[in-house]
Design a protein around this motif. Structure first.
Motif, PDB file in Angstrom:
ATOM      1  N   VAL A  31       0.861  -1.176   0.000  1.00 33.85           N
ATOM      2  CA  VAL A  31       0.000   0.000   0.000  1.00 33.85           C
ATOM      3  C   VAL A  31       0.899   1.228   0.000  1.00 33.85           C
ATOM      4  O   VAL A  31       1.669   1.437   0.941  1.00 33.85           O
ATOM      5  CB  VAL A  31      -0.912   0.038   1.246  1.00 33.85           C
ATOM      6  CG1 VAL A  31      -1.821   1.243   1.207  1.00 33.85           C
ATOM      7  CG2 VAL A  31      -1.710  -1.230   1.376  1.00 33.85           C
ATOM      8  N   ASP A  32       0.829   2.028  -1.051  1.00 37.10           N
ATOM      9  CA  ASP A  32       1.597   3.272  -1.138  1.00 37.10           C
ATOM     10  C   ASP A  32       3.083   3.057  -0.840  1.00 37.10           C
ATOM     11  O   ASP A  32       3.662   3.721   0.012  1.00 37.10           O
ATOM     12  CB  ASP A  32       1.026   4.330  -0.191  1.00 37.10           C
ATOM     13  CG  ASP A  32      -0.394   4.707  -0.557  1.00 37.10           C
ATOM     14  OD1 ASP A  32      -0.734   4.596  -1.745  1.00 37.10           O
ATOM     15  OD2 ASP A  32      -1.147   5.103   0.347  1.00 37.10           O
ATOM     16  N   LEU A  56      -7.280   0.632   7.334  1.00 37.51           N
ATOM     17  CA  LEU A  56      -6.860   0.453   5.943  1.00 37.51           C
ATOM     18  C   LEU A  56      -8.113   0.297   5.091  1.00 37.51           C
ATOM     19  O   LEU A  56      -8.989  -0.500   5.418  1.00 37.51           O
ATOM     20  CB  LEU A  56      -5.972  -0.792   5.828  1.00 37.51           C
ATOM     21  CG  LEU A  56      -5.337  -1.089   4.485  1.00 37.51           C
ATOM     22  CD1 LEU A  56      -4.376   0.033   4.103  1.00 37.51           C
ATOM     23  CD2 LEU A  56      -4.560  -2.391   4.564  1.00 37.51           C
ATOM     24  N   VAL A  60      -5.712  -2.614  -2.637  1.00 38.15           N
ATOM     25  CA  VAL A  60      -4.377  -3.042  -2.224  1.00 38.15           C
ATOM     26  C   VAL A  60      -3.947  -4.228  -3.080  1.00 38.15           C
ATOM     27  O   VAL A  60      -4.774  -4.925  -3.656  1.00 38.15           O
ATOM     28  CB  VAL A  60      -4.325  -3.426  -0.732  1.00 38.15           C
ATOM     29  CG1 VAL A  60      -4.653  -2.256   0.151  1.00 38.15           C
ATOM     30  CG2 VAL A  60      -5.247  -4.588  -0.434  1.00 38.15           C
TER      31      VAL A  60
END
Length: 116
Positions: A31-32, A56, A60
């Motif tokens: 994620v990121d 979250l 993803v």
């Protein structure tokens, strides 16, 4: 059995079990540009190790080592002790081939052979 042990010992046993699960699992959530280890994965959700993560949501990617396995849409997440429990709306398996937009008959030949 854990109810008969002291609190310190039961906490150490839980921590050792989580460490073993984290080492055993090769699954990771990206994620990121940040990776989080997946402790457990089931059909409509997963459990993540909490490391500065309170919630979250969104799209993803799940990797098994370096292989992209799933793309999931997380709609809800909640803290449960040292785990973050995430619920999926969808989990799509990633394929290395493009999706077909037509039905392929299995009995048709794959290629034409020239006449000899």
């Amino acid at each position: 059995m854990l109810e008969f042990l002291s609190k310190e010992l039961s906490d150490q046993l839980r921590a050792a079990q989580q460490t073993r699960q984290r080492r055993k699992s090769r699954l990771r959530v990206h994620v990121d540009q940040v990776e989080y280890p997946v402790l457990r994965l089931w059909v409509d959700g997963m459990a993540l190790q909490v490391e500065g993560l309170s919630h979250l949501r969104g799209l993803v990617d799940i990797y098994d080592g370096s292989r992209h396995v799933l793309q999931c849409l997380i709609i809800a997440s909640e803290l449960d002790g040292n785990e973050l429990i995430c619920t999926f709306k969808r989990a799509t398996a990633v394929s290395d081939k493009p999706a077909l937009d037509y039905w392929r008959d299995e009995s048709l030949p794959v290629a034409y052979l020239p006449k000899a």
